[in-house]
Design an enzyme around this catalytic site. Structure first.
Site, PDB file in Angstrom:
ATOM      1  N   LEU A   8       0.562 -13.050 -13.082  1.00 18.17           N
ATOM      2  CA  LEU A   8      -0.837 -13.264 -12.676  1.00 18.17           C
ATOM      3  C   LEU A   8      -1.567 -11.924 -12.526  1.00 18.17           C
ATOM      4  O   LEU A   8      -1.158 -11.071 -11.737  1.00 18.17           O
ATOM      5  CB  LEU A   8      -0.911 -14.015 -11.341  1.00 18.17           C
ATOM      6  N   HIS A 341       8.319  35.740 -21.195  1.00 16.24           N
ATOM      7  CA  HIS A 341       7.169  35.956 -20.301  1.00 16.24           C
ATOM      8  C   HIS A 341       5.840  35.630 -20.974  1.00 16.24           C
ATOM      9  O   HIS A 341       5.616  36.013 -22.134  1.00 16.24           O
ATOM     10  CB  HIS A 341       7.069  37.426 -19.845  1.00 16.24           C
TER      11      HIS A 341
HETATM   12  C1  UD1 Z   1      -0.141 -12.895  -2.521  1.00 16.54           C
HETATM   13  C2  UD1 Z   1       0.493 -14.153  -1.908  1.00 16.54           C
HETATM   14  C3  UD1 Z   1       1.269 -13.736  -0.672  1.00 16.54           C
HETATM   15  C4  UD1 Z   1       2.314 -12.710  -1.025  1.00 16.54           C
HETATM   16  C5  UD1 Z   1       1.687 -11.505  -1.735  1.00 16.54           C
HETATM   17  C6  UD1 Z   1       2.763 -10.586  -2.319  1.00 16.54           C
HETATM   18  C7  UD1 Z   1      -0.899 -16.119  -2.385  1.00 16.54           C
HETATM   19  C8  UD1 Z   1      -1.922 -17.049  -1.870  1.00 16.54           C
HETATM   20  N1  UD1 Z   1      -0.521 -15.111  -1.575  1.00 16.54           N
HETATM   21  O1  UD1 Z   1      -1.105 -12.397  -1.602  1.00 16.54           O
HETATM   22  O2  UD1 Z   1       1.905 -14.871  -0.092  1.00 16.54           O
HETATM   23  O3  UD1 Z   1       3.018 -12.290   0.140  1.00 16.54           O
HETATM   24  O4  UD1 Z   1       0.857 -11.929  -2.845  1.00 16.54           O
HETATM   25  O5  UD1 Z   1       2.190  -9.430  -2.829  1.00 16.54           O
HETATM   26  O6  UD1 Z   1      -0.411 -16.306  -3.494  1.00 16.54           O
HETATM   27  N2  UD1 Z   1      -4.584 -13.523  -9.138  1.00 16.54           N
HETATM   28  C9  UD1 Z   1      -4.911 -14.259 -10.253  1.00 16.54           C
HETATM   29  N3  UD1 Z   1      -5.913 -15.180 -10.164  1.00 16.54           N
HETATM   30  C10 UD1 Z   1      -6.583 -15.419  -9.014  1.00 16.54           C
HETATM   31  C11 UD1 Z   1      -6.224 -14.692  -7.857  1.00 16.54           C
HETATM   32  C12 UD1 Z   1      -5.221 -13.758  -7.947  1.00 16.54           C
HETATM   33  O7  UD1 Z   1      -4.329 -14.059 -11.335  1.00 16.54           O
HETATM   34  O8  UD1 Z   1      -7.475 -16.272  -9.028  1.00 16.54           O
HETATM   35  C13 UD1 Z   1      -3.542 -12.497  -9.238  1.00 16.54           C
HETATM   36  C14 UD1 Z   1      -4.001 -11.105  -8.799  1.00 16.54           C
HETATM   37  O9  UD1 Z   1      -4.549 -10.380  -9.907  1.00 16.54           O
HETATM   38  C15 UD1 Z   1      -2.729 -10.468  -8.274  1.00 16.54           C
HETATM   39  C16 UD1 Z   1      -1.903 -11.666  -7.795  1.00 16.54           C
HETATM   40  O10 UD1 Z   1      -2.477 -12.824  -8.372  1.00 16.54           O
HETATM   41  O11 UD1 Z   1      -2.009  -9.789  -9.277  1.00 16.54           O
HETATM   42  C17 UD1 Z   1      -1.898 -11.811  -6.259  1.00 16.54           C
HETATM   43  O12 UD1 Z   1      -3.236 -11.920  -5.785  1.00 16.54           O
HETATM   44  P1  UD1 Z   1      -3.691 -11.186  -4.455  1.00 16.54           P
HETATM   45  O13 UD1 Z   1      -5.101 -11.537  -4.219  1.00 16.54           O
HETATM   46  O14 UD1 Z   1      -3.340  -9.768  -4.497  1.00 16.54           O
HETATM   47  O15 UD1 Z   1      -2.773 -11.931  -3.368  1.00 16.54           O
HETATM   48  P2  UD1 Z   1      -2.268 -11.351  -1.988  1.00 16.54           P
HETATM   49  O16 UD1 Z   1      -3.324 -11.479  -0.984  1.00 16.54           O
HETATM   50  O17 UD1 Z   1      -1.680 -10.028  -2.156  1.00 16.54           O
END
Ligand code: UD1
Ligand code: MG
Length: 429
Positions: A8, A341
């Site tokens: 993702l 050098h």
């Molecule tokens: C997420 C997890 C959390 C976990 C943590 C680990 C969820 C709800 N939470 O939180 O439980 O402990 O990662 O790092 O899953 N992304 C998409 N599409 C979207 C939203 C996000 O592809 O619509 C991708 C982002 O680009 C990212 C990843 O998903 O690479 C995680 O998203 P992020 O918003 O960073 O989640 P966290 O709050 O870190």
């Protein structure tokens, strides 16, 4: 059995405060997302790898030539899976990784996957214990069985104290992934959460488990501070692996070494050295302090630096000696060449046993094009010589100090090109 792995990367990286999506920021020279792509590519059980991304983020992935799926709208990790599953229903299992949570040790994925397949789970979550769980989804167990995952913003006081966290890596059966249709938007964030699949699937008595990672840590990166912290961990891992394999690193905390380097045993690396990706150093070589090496090959028993700079496409054969303030670019130096050098050699080929005197410069660039020069075996190039490329200096030649060499020098010749000294007597100011 058909397994589809997805990464993702469609998020907006709001917490990152950068014009670039977070997954292309590097750690130890490698973009965050590449750690996971490479970890997945090493697993032979995976039939398909898809990167889920947004239209905006996709332009940062194109050059990787990987298969992508565009998420639209950007409605959370659960939304990403839901959209993907609706047009990719023919897999037995789905392995989900996050682009902002890199895996340094690909064996973790192999073990997680085999464990999930063997135990015929419907959802397995890769979790781990951390000192500071802030920001992570907390993994809640009941009677030691996975019960649910609660995100930081939704945690009550007791849940906040839990330090078993969700790494974001899920293994989901085709039975469990159907539940994406029942996901509801989180009230606070107004997004679908993949983590809510646990709660839904448990209520259907599907088989859930959590696989606890005890190997190299898997940490999420949501801001630059976390990126720096993870780079620190990655540096410690890279250097401790090298030290265990017989490389002597003095004051390792001052040395920076990127991923994808090969350093053989009995190499000595002095403090404050930078070794970037693509560098290969054969055994017995010493890299002295403050040297900076990029994408180059260094043979056996060489001595480099202090303060040497080796730029890409440089090849040094065995027992080459480079001293202080020497820069070499896209050049090949044969066995036992010495450049002790203050010199620059660019686009050059230097034969064995040749000595390049202090201050020698190859003038390889005329403002438009680069030119190559060749200096044969057993030559002596005197101090402060300028080699105006392209030029060939034959073997066993001797170039007098201060010469400006503009023409080829045949084998065994002495060449001098400097203005005559005039001594003027009775000179008074
Ligand atoms: C997420 C997890 C959390 C976990 C943590 C680990 C969820 C709800 N939470 O939180 O439980 O402990 O990662 O790092 O899953 N992304 C998409 N599409 C979207 C939203 C996000 O592809 O619509 C991708 C982002 O680009 C990212 C990843 O998903 O690479 C995680 O998203 P992020 O918003 O960073 O989640 P966290 O709050 O870190
Ligand atoms: Mg994150």
């Amino acid at each position: 059995m058909k397994i589809c792995a997805i990464i993702l990367s469609a998020g907006k990286s709001k917490r990152f405060n950068s014009d670039l999506p977070k997954f292309i920021h590097p750690i130890s020279g490698k973009q965050l997302i590449d750690f996971n792509i490479e970890a997945l590519e090493k697993n032979k059980n995976i039939n398909q790898i898809k990167i889920i991304t947004s239209k905006i983020n996709s332009k940062f992935i194109e050059s990787k030539k990987k298969s992508i799926f565009i998420q639209s709208p950007i409605n959370g990790t659960g939304g990403a899976i839901k959209q993907f599953y609706n047009s990719n229903k023919n897999f037995d299992y789905y392995l989900v990784l996050l682009a902002d949570t890199p895996i340094f040790d690909h064996k973790i994925i192999n073990n997680f996957l085999s464990h999930g397949i063997k135990s015929k789970v419907d959802i397995s979550v890769l979790s781990q214990k951390v000192n500071n769980p802030t920001g992570y989804g907390r993994v809640i167990l009941k009677n030691n069985i996975l019960f649910k995952i609660v995100e930081e913003a939704d945690c009550n006081f007791d849940e906040k104290m839990i330090n078993l966290v969700n790494t974001g890596i899920f293994f989901i059966s085709k039975k469990a992934i159907k539940n994406v249709s029942s996901l509801k938007k989180n009230i606070i964030k107004k997004e679908f959460y993949i983590t809510d699949l646990i709660d839904i699937s448990r209520k259907q008595n599907l088989k859930l488990n959590t696989y606890v990672n005890i190997k190299s840590p898997i940490l999420g990166v949501n801001n630059f501070k976390e990126l720096n912290y993870l780079e620190k961990i990655s540096q410690e891992l890279i250097k401790s692996q090298l030290i265990s394999s017989g490389v002597k690193i003095l004051q390792p905390e001052t040395v920076y070494i990127e991923t994808d380097v090969q350093i053989y045993k009995d190499v000595i690396i002095e403090p404050n050295v930078v070794i970037k990706k693509g560098v290969k150093i054969m055994s017995g070589t010493t890299i002295k302090s403050f040297s900076y090496l990029e994408n180059c090959l260094i043979g056996k028993n060489c001595s480099i630096g202090p303060f040497a700079r080796l730029r890409p496409e440089t090849v040094l054969q065995d027992e080459v000696k480079l001293g202080n303030f020497v820069e070499i670019k896209k050049s090949k130096l044969a066995n036992k060449v010495k450049v002790n050098h203050l010199s620059y050699l660019g686009d050059s080929i230097v034969g064995k046993n040749t000595n390049i005197g202090a201050g020698t410069i190859t003038c390889n660039y005329d403002g438009k094009h680069k030119y190559q020069s060749k200096i044969g075996d057993n030559c002596f190039v005197g101090t402060n010589s300028s080699i105006i490329s392209p030029v060939n200096i034959g073997k066993n030649s001797y170039i007098a100090a201060g010469s400006v060499i503009t023409k080829n020098v045949p084998n065994n010749y002495f060449s001098i090109s400097r203005s005559k000294q005039k001594n003027i007597k009775n000179f008074k100011k």
